[in-house]
Design an enzyme around this catalytic site. Structure first.
Site, PDB file in Angstrom:
ATOM      1  N   GLU A 196      -2.382   3.727   0.676  1.00  0.00           N
ATOM      2  CA  GLU A 196      -1.890   3.520  -0.690  1.00  0.00           C
ATOM      3  C   GLU A 196      -2.872   2.731  -1.570  1.00  0.00           C
ATOM      4  OE1 GLU A 196       2.149   2.069  -0.331  1.00  0.00           O
ATOM      5  OE2 GLU A 196       2.844   4.029   0.347  1.00  0.00           O
ATOM      6  N   GLU A 252       2.868   9.734   5.254  1.00  0.00           N
ATOM      7  CA  GLU A 252       3.934   8.728   5.349  1.00  0.00           C
ATOM      8  C   GLU A 252       5.102   9.033   4.439  1.00  0.00           C
ATOM      9  OE1 GLU A 252       2.857   4.486   4.931  1.00  0.00           O
ATOM     10  OE2 GLU A 252       4.808   4.253   3.936  1.00  0.00           O
TER      11      GLU A 252
END
Length: 484
Positions: A232, A335
């Protein structure tokens, strides 16, 4: 005589050449095939349960009033490389608290194809993430030469669980890794938490860190298939995080990570870029893939499903657009989990349907692999050292020692149990919006078609393949896998 000898020699060469030609694979046919239907449905006891055995009959033009699923086996797309979940510190710590009997049950549930759902993919972290009991590092703070590097922390819980998972999966799990943050001294904010950026003077040190980690894990008998650059990279989190713009990630890969892995004889390790949500994935792909010196090191792009946090629906089309623009690069879902843990919602069906909707759409847009987040959490949705408690497909109540299976576990299983490695996705479409579907042709010649009913009504649909069809019943809010 010489002419006849020459003819015989030519004939022998022709026969030999013909014999060496690869045999053409037979096209898929429904002839003689029976359909086994497996169903999971809300307000029932059906959980990956065999509910029907059907045969094909002659098909005719379907009507607009009918529900139909159309499969065209000759139209083939991406090759499947696995479904799995992440073994985090949190998952490993909770697993260690289970009884031996419950540990065996848990490993079978995920990694045994017959007794469980046959996971074939595994993600784990480089150093700590939010799903650790606390922040930690493999080196002493300030050690830019990495002389103190050690993975001893992981030997207590994480490495033993990974080894058991690999063994239960038959000796192989495609394992890839991701860092959440470099060490504080390497970052602009001097903190492993709350974002910050990697300082340019530590680019080489950080590239060396990946090498140290990969070699240490492989020395433990855990082969590492690849790594993402950063988990991220556009999110400033209260937990371990680090920001990379697209240009910064491009340059780090081009000038440091790619060349360093190659120099250390790790050039076969795959580099995954982005590893963040679908909303900005197209910009990241455009910047990195348009640079041939960076792109040559990159296997493909990872993405998550949390783009809805800022409003709006999941951006499935963006996955397809990256696939369309860069067909030589792969796509991997890296994810996803259900946020904001609430024990009263263990059996909330909408959580499972979120998995089904995302998995079908991602596969239909070219994704080759799909990875859930934590494989196991406790009755509080943790441990998590910053209070970011979430759901997992299986929870363990550490007070009773019992395992709690959520509907999400079974929805994932409708894919992972029946789509096998090296399967190929084939063209599949539904005639009504209540139904979602995808199909994969396995290497053994069996087809797995997944059908999801999002509606509150029991439905009957036609499975139509060429001039053959079967009539299938599906309950409301249900998912089915048809194997034939």
């Amino acid at each position: 005589m010489k002419k006849n000898s020459l003819k015989i020699i030519c004939l022998l060469f022709s026969v030999a050449a013909f014999a060496q030609q690869p045999k053409t694979k037979k096209e898929f046919t429904t002839d003689g095939k029976k359909i086994t239907v497996y169903t999971t449905a809300e307000n029932s006891k059906l959980r990956l349960t065999t509910t029907d055995n059907l045969t094909f009959s002659a098909a005719k033009q379907p009507l607009e009033t009918e529900n139909s699923i159309f499969v065209q086996p000759s139209k083939k797309f991406q090759t499947f490389m696995g479904i799995g979940g992440a073994i985090t510190d949190a998952s490993a710590e909770i697993f260690a608290k289970l009884s031996k009997e419950k540990q065996a049950e848990f490993l079978n549930a995920y990694y045994d194809q017959q007794k469980g759902i046959g996971y074939s993919l595994l993600r784990t972290t480089i150093q700590s993430s939010d799903f650790s009991s606390g922040s930690y590092s493999y080196i002493e703070e300030g050690d830019k030469d990495l002389k103190t590097f050690s993975i001893d922390h992981d030997r207590q819980y994480r490495i033993p669980l990974i080894k058991q998972a690999i063994q239960k999966a038959g000796g192989k799990l495609t394992t890839y890794v991701a860092p959440w943050s470099p060490n504080a001294f390497m970052k602009s904010n001097k903190n492993v938490l709350k974002g910050g950026t990697l300082l340019p003077e530590y680019y080489q040190t950080w590239a060396n860190f990946y090498v140290k980690f990969i070699k240490a894990y492989e020395k433990e008998g855990i082969p590492i298939w690849g790594t993402s650059t950063q988990n991220e990279p556009m999110a400033v989190q209260t937990w371990e995080s680090c920001i990379y713009t697209a240009e910064a990630e491009r340059d780090f890969i081009k000038n440091y990570l790619g060349p360093t892995l190659k120099k250390e004889n790790l050039g076969d390790k795959k580099i995954i870029v982005w590893d963040h949500n679908r909303d900005l994935m197209n910009y990241r792909a455009n910047v990195i893939y348009s640079d041939p010196e960076a792109s040559k090191y990159v296997w493909g792009m990872g993405f998550h499903w949390y783009e809805t946090w800022s409003g709006g629906a999941p951006m499935f089309d963006n996955v397809g657009k990256v696939n369309e623009a860069y067909p030589d690069k792969k796509l991997m879902f890296t994810e996803g989990c259900i946020e904001k843990f609430d024990a009263s919602k263990y059996q909330f069906w909408g959580n499972a349907e979120r998995y089904g909707i995302n998995m079908i759409n991602d596969f239909n847009n070219g994704t080759v692999a799909w990875t859930d987040w934590n494989i196991l959490l406790d009755q509080n949705g943790g441990p998590n050292h910053v209070g970011n408690f979430c759901f997992a497909p299986i929870h363990a109540d550490t007070t009773t020692g019992e395992l709690i299976y959520t509907p999400s576990y079974y929805y994932i299983g409708h894919f992972s149990k029946f789509i096998r490695l090296n399967a190929v996705r084939v063209s599949t479409a539904a005639s009504k919006s209540a139904l979602l579907s995808t199909s994969f042709l396995n290497a053994d010649g069996t087809m797995a078609t997944i059908v999801m009913n999002q509606s509150a009504n029991d439905l009957t649909y036609n499975l139509i393949i060429g001039d053959k069809k079967a009539e299938v019943k599906i309950p409301s809010h249900a998912i089915q896998t048809l194997v034939y």
